[in-house]
Design an enzyme around this catalytic site. Structure first.
Site, PDB file in Angstrom:
ATOM      1  N   PHE A 156      -3.600  -9.233  -2.649  1.00 14.98           N
ATOM      2  CA  PHE A 156      -2.386  -8.614  -2.121  1.00 14.98           C
ATOM      3  C   PHE A 156      -1.209  -9.445  -2.603  1.00 14.98           C
ATOM      4  O   PHE A 156      -1.169 -10.658  -2.382  1.00 14.98           O
ATOM      5  CB  PHE A 156      -2.349  -8.586  -0.589  1.00 14.98           C
ATOM      6  CG  PHE A 156      -0.969  -8.255  -0.052  1.00 14.98           C
ATOM      7  CD1 PHE A 156      -0.617  -6.949   0.206  1.00 14.98           C
ATOM      8  CD2 PHE A 156      -0.014  -9.251   0.138  1.00 14.98           C
ATOM      9  CE1 PHE A 156       0.660  -6.631   0.659  1.00 14.98           C
ATOM     10  CE2 PHE A 156       1.264  -8.942   0.590  1.00 14.98           C
ATOM     11  CZ  PHE A 156       1.602  -7.623   0.855  1.00 14.98           C
ATOM     12  N   GLU A 157      -0.269  -8.811  -3.234  1.00 15.81           N
ATOM     13  CA  GLU A 157       1.001  -9.463  -3.530  1.00 15.81           C
ATOM     14  C   GLU A 157       2.042  -8.390  -3.807  1.00 15.81           C
ATOM     15  O   GLU A 157       1.735  -7.334  -4.355  1.00 15.81           O
ATOM     16  CB  GLU A 157       0.900 -10.463  -4.699  1.00 15.81           C
ATOM     17  CG  GLU A 157       0.412  -9.900  -5.999  1.00 15.81           C
ATOM     18  CD  GLU A 157       0.201 -10.980  -7.071  1.00 15.81           C
ATOM     19  OE1 GLU A 157       0.334 -12.177  -6.766  1.00 15.81           O
ATOM     20  OE2 GLU A 157      -0.099 -10.614  -8.223  1.00 15.81           O
ATOM     21  N   ILE A 158       3.249  -8.672  -3.367  1.00 20.03           N
ATOM     22  CA  ILE A 158       4.413  -7.859  -3.706  1.00 20.03           C
ATOM     23  C   ILE A 158       5.349  -8.793  -4.455  1.00 20.03           C
ATOM     24  O   ILE A 158       5.767  -9.817  -3.910  1.00 20.03           O
ATOM     25  CB  ILE A 158       5.084  -7.274  -2.456  1.00 20.03           C
ATOM     26  CG1 ILE A 158       4.139  -6.290  -1.758  1.00 20.03           C
ATOM     27  CG2 ILE A 158       6.396  -6.584  -2.817  1.00 20.03           C
ATOM     28  CD1 ILE A 158       4.686  -5.720  -0.451  1.00 20.03           C
TER      29      ILE A 158
END
Length: 507
Positions: free
Chosen positions: A364-366
């Site tokens: 998960f990464e933005i």
């Protein structure tokens, strides 16, 4: 005469009275014999005239143990299940807002007509992963994208078949693009000796290093480290949200995280930080540290999240301690072999620093695609890539992204999505719900489940969110209960993040 006879009947006979008294006496003697042991008196000292009952001596440690248990359970750091009522220290600790803060605490009414960022979900998958992909899409659509309708970019080193495409399109509310990854981004580069690289991968498999023997896994890590943001389908976007197969979200995300990242001038966002397996990256820190040194980079405060804290050494050691060093010049004049030895050198240390294995868990990464396309990041990746560590070791994109951020960014550039409930495999972060900041749930009867009863059951599951807790930040979260939240788990790097973010703001 009748009065006398009546009185005679009321007065017990002498024999009956004696029998009753004898019964009471026997019961008293029996009770006395039971407690006689506890009434025995013992002297405090052998020749002391002061004595106390044995019962008090035995009772005192019991009282002490009960008091200790009560204090333990009431303590805010205790793992006990009992919690104090209002007025006690909070059960969830707040983090300083010096460099970062939760964008939205609790729920908002989703702004369907508000501005949108130039952003997309990025999904790297193969046809055989369809079920896991659908699980992830259903989760993100239910909890976020049913309101915001961001597009999806699907990438594959092969071709997506028609079944995969049709099924995905039935589940997505945003537009979908399909892309193939070319050999220049996937596989062994021209400058690598393929036989040597394959041999390195085989050795990792023989050593039972997790995923170390899977060639495709090495390709995937290298692709996500230095190439996905260069793919032609992503050139028009400035931001991306990585979506993996077989993940779950637990909280409603009723605001646009892309817009808030832009507004708060953030570059990279994470929801879980954990430690890497040491055997997968034995030399990665050597090259990351060398890049930092060769480019004369000074830490902006984030690098410290990824280095081991120096051990605190006592000011004075006794002379018989093996670590004792004589003061100069006495040490030089009187030293004998084997005494006053120099400290052991850490073979993995660079510039006196060593890697603590922490990284942002990048499934998960933005993040800002502009940062990943920057010269600084690409110079960092090229140096790491040319080292050969993606083949001779099992370097993941998570430590690559994290060490690059440590070298190039500051804590204020990073955002911790603490309000996002997220799970991948057996690692989960799921926040408590925010008190007085919840809103009624909006039903979501997604159309892809053909069985009407099952579709209703899926939606009703989310109708009973977890109860709010003091300092909670989530919106309508319902967490899985089969595993411990990573924030309180061994191997978490939350403490390291808190240290660089400004510390704890509550006990």
């Amino acid at each position: 005469m009748g009065f006398v006879q009546n009185l005679y009947r009321r007065v017990p006979s002498t024999q009956a009275s004696m029998e009753k008294l004898d019964g009471l006496s026997r019961r008293a003697e029996k009770n006395n014999s039971r407690f006689a042991f506890f009434r025995r008196r013992i002297r405090l000292k052998g020749n002391s005239s002061v004595s106390i009952p044995l019962g008090i001596v035995l009772l005192f440690p019991c009282i002490v143990i009960i008091v200790i248990l009560i204090l333990f359970v009431r303590h805010p750091d205790s793992g006990g299940i009992m919690m104090m009522p209002a007025g006690a220290p909070p059960s969830i600790r707040k983090i300083s807002e010096k460099h970062d803060r939760v964008f939205v605490t609790g729920c908002l009414e989703p702004q369907n007509t508000g501005p949108r960022a130039n952003a997309a979900f990025v999904v790297l998958a193969r046809n055989k992963e369809l079920d896991g992909v659908i699980q992830s899409i259903k989760s993100i659509e239910r909890h976020f994208n049913r309101w915001f309708h961001y597009p999806y970019v699907f990438l594959n080193d092969g071709d997506f078949n028609s079944t995969f495409k049709e099924t995905v399109l039935n589940h997505t509310s945003g537009s979908v693009e399909w892309g193939q990854i070319g050999p220049e981004m996937w596989g062994f580069p021209d400058w690598v000796d393929k036989d040597v690289a394959k041999e390195g991968i085989a050795k990792q498999g023989d050593a039972a290093i997790m995923y170390g023997g899977m060639e495709s896994y090495h390709h995937m890590c290298r692709f996500y480290s230095g190439f996905f943001f260069k793919h032609e389908l992503l050139q028009k976007y400035n931001w991306y949200w990585r979506l993996e197969p077989e993940i779950k979200y637990f909280c409603d995300i009723t605001y646009d995280p892309f817009v808030h990242m832009i507004r708060e001038k953030k570059t990279y966002g994470f929801t879980i930080a954990v430690k890497e397996l040491r055997e997968t990256v034995p030399n990665i820190f050597r090259y990351a540290s060398a890049y930092k040194r060769l480019n004369n980079l000074t830490s902006q405060g984030l690098w410290e999240m990824f280095i081991e804290k120096p051990e605190e050494k006592p000011a004075d050691l006794p002379k018989d301690d093996p670590k004792y060093k004589k003061p100069l010049p006495e040490e030089i004049l009187n030293s004998e072999p084997g005494t006053g030895a120099l400290p052991e050198i850490d073979p993995e240390a660079m510039e006196g620093e060593s890697y603590n294995m922490c990284h942002f868990w990048s499934n998960f990464e933005i993040a800002s695609l502009d940062w990943l396309r920057s010269k600084e990041y690409n110079d960092f990746f090229e140096m790491m890539d040319k080292s050969g560590g993606f083949w001779t070791e099992r370097w993941g994109d998570a430590p690559i992204h994290s060490l690059a951020a440590g070298a190039l960014l500051s804590p204020k550039d990073i955002h911790y999505f603490r309000d996002f409930g997220y799970r991948h495999t057996t690692i989960q972060h799921c926040p408590a719900n925010a008190p007085a900041r919840q809103l009624p749930r909006i039903p979501f009867l997604e159309k892809t489940t053909l069985d009407e009863k099952k579709r209703i059951e899926e939606d009703e599951y989310w109708a009973t969110p977890d109860p709010p807790k003091e300092n909670g930040v989530g919106c309508r979260c319902k967490c899985d209960t089969d595993i411990v939240d990573v924030e309180g788990k061994q191997g978490s790097c939350l403490a390291e993040w808190v240290d660089v973010a400004g510390g704890w703001a509550s006990p």
